[in-house]
Design an enzyme around this catalytic site. Sequence first.
Site, short mmCIF file in Angstrom:
data_model
loop_
_atom_site.label_atom_id
_atom_site.label_comp_id
_atom_site.label_asym_id
_atom_site.label_seq_id
_atom_site.Cartn_x
_atom_site.Cartn_y
_atom_site.Cartn_z
CE1 TYR A 126 -3.33 -2.88 0.78
CE2 TYR A 126 -4.60 -0.86 0.98
CZ TYR A 126 -4.55 -2.22 0.83
OH TYR A 126 -5.72 -2.92 0.71
CE LYS A 177 2.73 -18.04 -1.90
NZ LYS A 177 1.92 -19.28 -1.99
CG ASP A 189 -1.06 -20.56 -0.58
OD1 ASP A 189 -0.61 -20.57 0.58
OD2 ASP A 189 -0.49 -21.15 -1.52
CG ASP A 239 -7.88 -5.17 1.68
OD1 ASP A 239 -8.86 -4.70 2.29
OD2 ASP A 239 -7.79 -5.15 0.42
CG ASP A 254 -13.41 -7.56 2.03
OD1 ASP A 254 -13.18 -6.78 2.97
OD2 ASP A 254 -13.92 -7.20 0.94
#
Length: 367
Positions: free
Chosen positions: A141, A189, A221, A245, A249
């Site tokens: 970001y 990751k 993942d 983020d 959701d």
Amino acid sequence: MKLKIATLAGDGIGPEVTHEAINVLQAVAEAGGHEFTFAEALLGGVAITAKGTPLPQETIDIALNSDAVLLGAVGDNKFNHLTPDKRPESGLLQIRQILGGFANLRPAVAFPALAENSPLRPEVTAGADILFVRELLGGLYFGQPRFWNQQTGEAVNTMRYTRDEVVRVARIAFDLASRRRKKLTSVDKANVLECSQLWRATIDSLKPEYPDITVEHQLVDSMAMHLMNVPRNFDVVLTENLFGDILSDESGIITGSLGMLPSATIGGRINLYEPVHGSAPDIAGQGKANPLGAILTAAMVLRHSAGLEQEAAAVEAAVQQVLAAGHRTADIARGNTAATVSTQQMGKLVHAALAESIDRSQSLHAV
Ligand code: IPM
Ligand code: MN
């Protein structure tokens, strides 16, 4: 107690849901003899329209002069053609940076009354109570360089983390875990990204300081899958900015609606509170929005900025009670129009349930 709250209602459904959150905060203030004052300011698309910029200086001044900032939602399709640095969302990213909070707390709880709302089976979601701690000021970001060169057809974003940035957000996650079920799941990751290897090594280096916390590492993942498979296995989940983020959701699925998720950003100069849902321009201004995410966000203001834990819990209980009584906004009504109430009605119902519980506790004290 006194609390100055800057309200940045923003775009789309932001103003409607923020209005209901403010009503609830006012009810708590009146009942407890607290003085909460509210100062409105523009952010996002409404600020672009009125002032030509998504974050006007006046808004920065009002925010920095407050004890807490309560945000509605930011984003308007009208501005989709603009480059990221000119869009409504850039105002949100800038205010996050200015306020300085780096730990974004996003609880995802399976409300028993909404068990049938999730596409997941009730026995899968039952008992799920997750607290995401999303790093909010680093990663893709904000990393430099970033650009889109339309001539060469190349675009670059940079994921960058320093050990200090990981340490400070991790400490908040460890501390929160120690007050909960003492399990910390760190998401990364690390099989591909150096940033994630730094992340993982940093978490491991802190482990000895928190001997009572069980730490596990998950690759993002497979974490996305485990979250839907066995959500009740997780307590505190720590992630970098973009992973958090996405996973927060996804966790709206556990609750039954994205409209139910609150958030608080702590650790900086001034805490920032925002529901997780976006501006939902398709239903804006129609009284269809679910104000419960914003109202639960107000509860987080009470908990993290006002130190009013009991009152925060009372607001959360009032929300549960209204849901248990069968009241639903459209997003959680599952087509049952008879049970469907408007944004304003839902706000009033929570307000009434809260007033009742305040009355009860006051008469208890009087006895
Ligand atoms: C969120 C939102 C924001 C984010 C957008 C609107 C910039 O999706 O708060 O989750 O990506 O952080
Ligand atoms: Mn998001």
